[in-house]
Design an enzyme around this catalytic site. Structure first.
Site, mmCIF file in Angstrom:
data_model
loop_
_atom_site.group_PDB
_atom_site.id
_atom_site.type_symbol
_atom_site.label_atom_id
_atom_site.label_comp_id
_atom_site.label_asym_id
_atom_site.label_seq_id
_atom_site.Cartn_x
_atom_site.Cartn_y
_atom_site.Cartn_z
ATOM 1 N N ASN A 1 2.223 21.132 -25.608
ATOM 2 C CA ASN A 1 1.724 20.280 -24.350
ATOM 3 C C ASN A 1 1.251 19.083 -25.331
ATOM 4 O O ASN A 1 0.282 19.014 -25.744
ATOM 5 C CB ASN A 1 0.717 20.883 -23.847
ATOM 6 C CG ASN A 1 0.201 20.025 -22.846
ATOM 7 O OD1 ASN A 1 0.693 18.965 -22.442
ATOM 8 N ND2 ASN A 1 -0.793 20.591 -22.240
ATOM 9 N N TRP A 2 1.955 17.909 -25.193
ATOM 10 C CA TRP A 2 1.303 16.610 -25.624
ATOM 11 C C TRP A 2 0.397 15.906 -25.105
ATOM 12 O O TRP A 2 -0.166 15.163 -25.530
ATOM 13 C CB TRP A 2 2.768 15.967 -25.838
ATOM 14 C CG TRP A 2 3.498 15.954 -26.842
ATOM 15 C CD1 TRP A 2 3.798 17.205 -27.478
ATOM 16 C CD2 TRP A 2 4.628 15.239 -27.602
ATOM 17 N NE1 TRP A 2 4.676 17.324 -28.624
ATOM 18 C CE2 TRP A 2 5.521 15.901 -28.313
ATOM 19 C CE3 TRP A 2 5.144 14.022 -27.327
ATOM 20 C CZ2 TRP A 2 6.521 15.412 -29.060
ATOM 21 C CZ3 TRP A 2 6.106 13.497 -27.681
ATOM 22 C CH2 TRP A 2 6.743 14.082 -28.654
ATOM 23 N N LYS A 3 0.034 16.246 -23.807
ATOM 24 C CA LYS A 3 -0.961 15.776 -22.942
ATOM 25 C C LYS A 3 -0.574 14.238 -23.001
ATOM 26 O O LYS A 3 0.679 13.648 -22.986
ATOM 27 C CB LYS A 3 -2.290 16.148 -23.243
ATOM 28 C CG LYS A 3 -2.551 17.513 -23.553
ATOM 29 C CD LYS A 3 -4.059 18.010 -23.720
ATOM 30 C CE LYS A 3 -4.090 19.160 -24.352
ATOM 31 N NZ LYS A 3 -5.416 19.771 -24.073
ATOM 32 N N HIS B 1 -2.310 23.379 -15.185
ATOM 33 C CA HIS B 1 -3.145 23.285 -16.495
ATOM 34 C C HIS B 1 -4.533 23.080 -15.946
ATOM 35 O O HIS B 1 -4.956 22.320 -14.881
ATOM 36 C CB HIS B 1 -2.744 21.887 -17.227
ATOM 37 C CG HIS B 1 -3.336 22.211 -18.775
ATOM 38 N ND1 HIS B 1 -4.510 21.453 -18.755
ATOM 39 C CD2 HIS B 1 -2.805 22.382 -19.826
ATOM 40 C CE1 HIS B 1 -4.895 21.884 -20.128
ATOM 41 N NE2 HIS B 1 -3.815 22.286 -20.705
ATOM 42 N N GLU C 1 -6.869 21.106 -17.086
ATOM 43 C CA GLU C 1 -7.071 19.724 -17.001
ATOM 44 C C GLU C 1 -6.827 19.308 -15.590
ATOM 45 O O GLU C 1 -7.520 18.177 -14.847
ATOM 46 C CB GLU C 1 -6.566 18.871 -18.064
ATOM 47 C CG GLU C 1 -7.338 19.105 -19.420
ATOM 48 C CD GLU C 1 -6.433 18.933 -20.570
ATOM 49 O OE1 GLU C 1 -5.505 18.173 -20.421
ATOM 50 O OE2 GLU C 1 -6.801 19.586 -21.513
ATOM 51 N N GLU D 1 -4.874 30.544 -20.583
ATOM 52 C CA GLU D 1 -5.743 29.563 -21.127
ATOM 53 C C GLU D 1 -7.131 29.430 -20.901
ATOM 54 O O GLU D 1 -7.400 28.891 -19.853
ATOM 55 C CB GLU D 1 -5.006 28.107 -21.068
ATOM 56 C CG GLU D 1 -3.408 28.066 -21.224
ATOM 57 C CD GLU D 1 -3.305 26.600 -21.632
ATOM 58 O OE1 GLU D 1 -2.959 26.576 -22.980
ATOM 59 O OE2 GLU D 1 -3.455 25.812 -20.933
ATOM 60 N N GLY E 1 -8.855 22.609 -26.427
ATOM 61 C CA GLY E 1 -9.176 21.477 -27.317
ATOM 62 C C GLY E 1 -10.602 21.686 -27.970
ATOM 63 O O GLY E 1 -11.169 20.664 -28.521
ATOM 64 N N SER F 1 -6.842 26.414 -28.508
ATOM 65 C CA SER F 1 -6.926 26.057 -29.837
ATOM 66 C C SER F 1 -6.051 26.796 -30.674
ATOM 67 O O SER F 1 -6.716 27.563 -31.776
ATOM 68 C CB SER F 1 -8.359 26.023 -30.089
ATOM 69 O OG SER F 1 -9.265 25.291 -29.322
ATOM 70 N N GLY G 1 -1.519 22.829 -27.475
ATOM 71 C CA GLY G 1 -1.692 21.389 -27.336
ATOM 72 C C GLY G 1 -2.071 20.550 -28.381
ATOM 73 O O GLY G 1 -1.035 20.181 -28.981
ATOM 74 N N GLY G 2 -3.189 20.274 -29.017
ATOM 75 C CA GLY G 2 -3.539 19.527 -30.120
ATOM 76 C C GLY G 2 -2.513 19.929 -31.199
ATOM 77 O O GLY G 2 -1.924 18.787 -31.934
HETATM 78 C C1 PEP Z 1 -3.519 22.896 -23.752
HETATM 79 O O1 PEP Z 1 -3.941 21.878 -23.323
HETATM 80 O O2 PEP Z 1 -2.539 23.625 -23.183
HETATM 81 C C2 PEP Z 1 -3.877 23.539 -25.196
HETATM 82 C C3 PEP Z 1 -3.826 24.715 -25.396
HETATM 83 O O3 PEP Z 1 -4.613 22.706 -25.912
HETATM 84 P P1 PEP Z 1 -5.387 23.126 -27.308
HETATM 85 O O4 PEP Z 1 -4.115 23.810 -28.146
HETATM 86 O O5 PEP Z 1 -5.593 21.581 -27.980
HETATM 87 O O6 PEP Z 1 -6.676 23.731 -27.042
#
Ligand code: PEP
Length: 258
Positions: A9-11, A96, A98, A168, A174, A214, A235-236
């Site tokens: 997920n590049w956001k 998600h 967010e 999640e 994050g 994470s 994500g990151g």
């Molecule tokens: C996400 O945004 O779905 C996610 C899992 O982010 P991160 O891996 O950065 O925690």
């Protein structure tokens, strides 16, 4: 034996040239991997078509990060499931945390989005997970059950088998504070149990339940080795080629050791 899924997920990151560079680097990284893992890359909307073009010469699929709950028409700024599909995406993240938090997306709207995606033959990656305060109040199972049932259990069995779930925990997204493998396994087993009660044992076994929060190249192997963890939503770490490829390698190792 079941494959794993690793979705990135590049956001809201990367400009057009940066996105192209990253896509090409990922494609090169995957080039010499005889992949059993299903890799999905979810860039921002403007890059879907470019990602789909790059994916044709590679072994990943493309996903969007959001979709409108409306089919078409006077909804300025919205993007429909049909548009996503015609740009080359076969997956789409829905719900998600967010989007739930910042854009006030409700269970009802999310349930509608899932339907829209399935109508266009797009696989929803449906996100559920509790906030830190809810876990501390020992309400995490209750919260996840409500999100799962309200968002997905309106589907019939045939529809349900085309959905991927991502657990999640919001406190892990994050933050660098990953759920422990025990916490992840416990929740994934709980989710699978709910699916079994609703759709039966076979559907529950076949359901893909990804972990997100994470997840990185250091902890992916341990998390993906849990019995009920079928891969990850990243994500990151999906923005860094080497880390993302290492996470995919962790999934491959788990498949081989299964
Ligand atoms: C996400 O945004 O779905 C996610 C899992 O982010 P991160 O891996 O950065 O925690």
């Amino acid at each position: 034996m079941k494959n794993k899924i690793v979705a990135g997920n590049w956001k809201m990151n990367k400009t057009f040239p940066e996105a192209e560079e990253l896509l090409v680097a990922i494609a090169e990284g995957l080039d010499d991997m005889p992949l059993e893992t299903d890799v999905v890359i979810c860039p921002p909307f403007p890059y879907l078509e470019m990602a789909a073009d790059v994916s044709e010469e590679s072994n990943f699929s493309v996903g969007a990060q959001n979709v409108s709950d409306e089919k078409a028409g006077a909804f300025t700024g919205e993007i429909s499931a049909a548009m996503i599909k015609s740009a080359g995406a076969d997956f789409c993240i829905v719900g998600h945390s967010e989007r739930r938090a910042y854009f006030k997306e409700t269970d009802e709207v999310l349930a509608k989005k899932v339907k829209r995606l399935l109508e266009e033959d797009i696989i929803p990656i449906f996100c559920i997970g509790e906030q830190l305060a809810e876990r501390e109040a020992n309400q995490h199972f209750q919260v996840v059950e409500k999100q799962l049932t309200a968002g997905l259990f309106h589907l019939d069995a045939k529809e349900f088998e085309r959905v991927v779930i991502a657990y999640e925990p919001v406190w892990a997204i994050g933050t660098g504070r990953t759920a422990s493998p025990q916490q992840a396994q416990e929740m994934h087993a709980f989710i699978r149990g709910l699916i079994e009660a609703k759709y039966g044992t076979e559907k529950a076994y076949n359901a893909y339940i990804l972990y997100g929060g994470s997840c990185n190249s250091k902890n992916a192997l341990e998390l993906f080795s849990c019995q009920d963890v079928d891969g990850g939503l990243i994500g990151g770490a999906s923005l860094k080629v080497e880390d993302f490829i290492e996470i995919i390698n962790a999934a491959e190792t788990c498949i081989k050791n299964d």
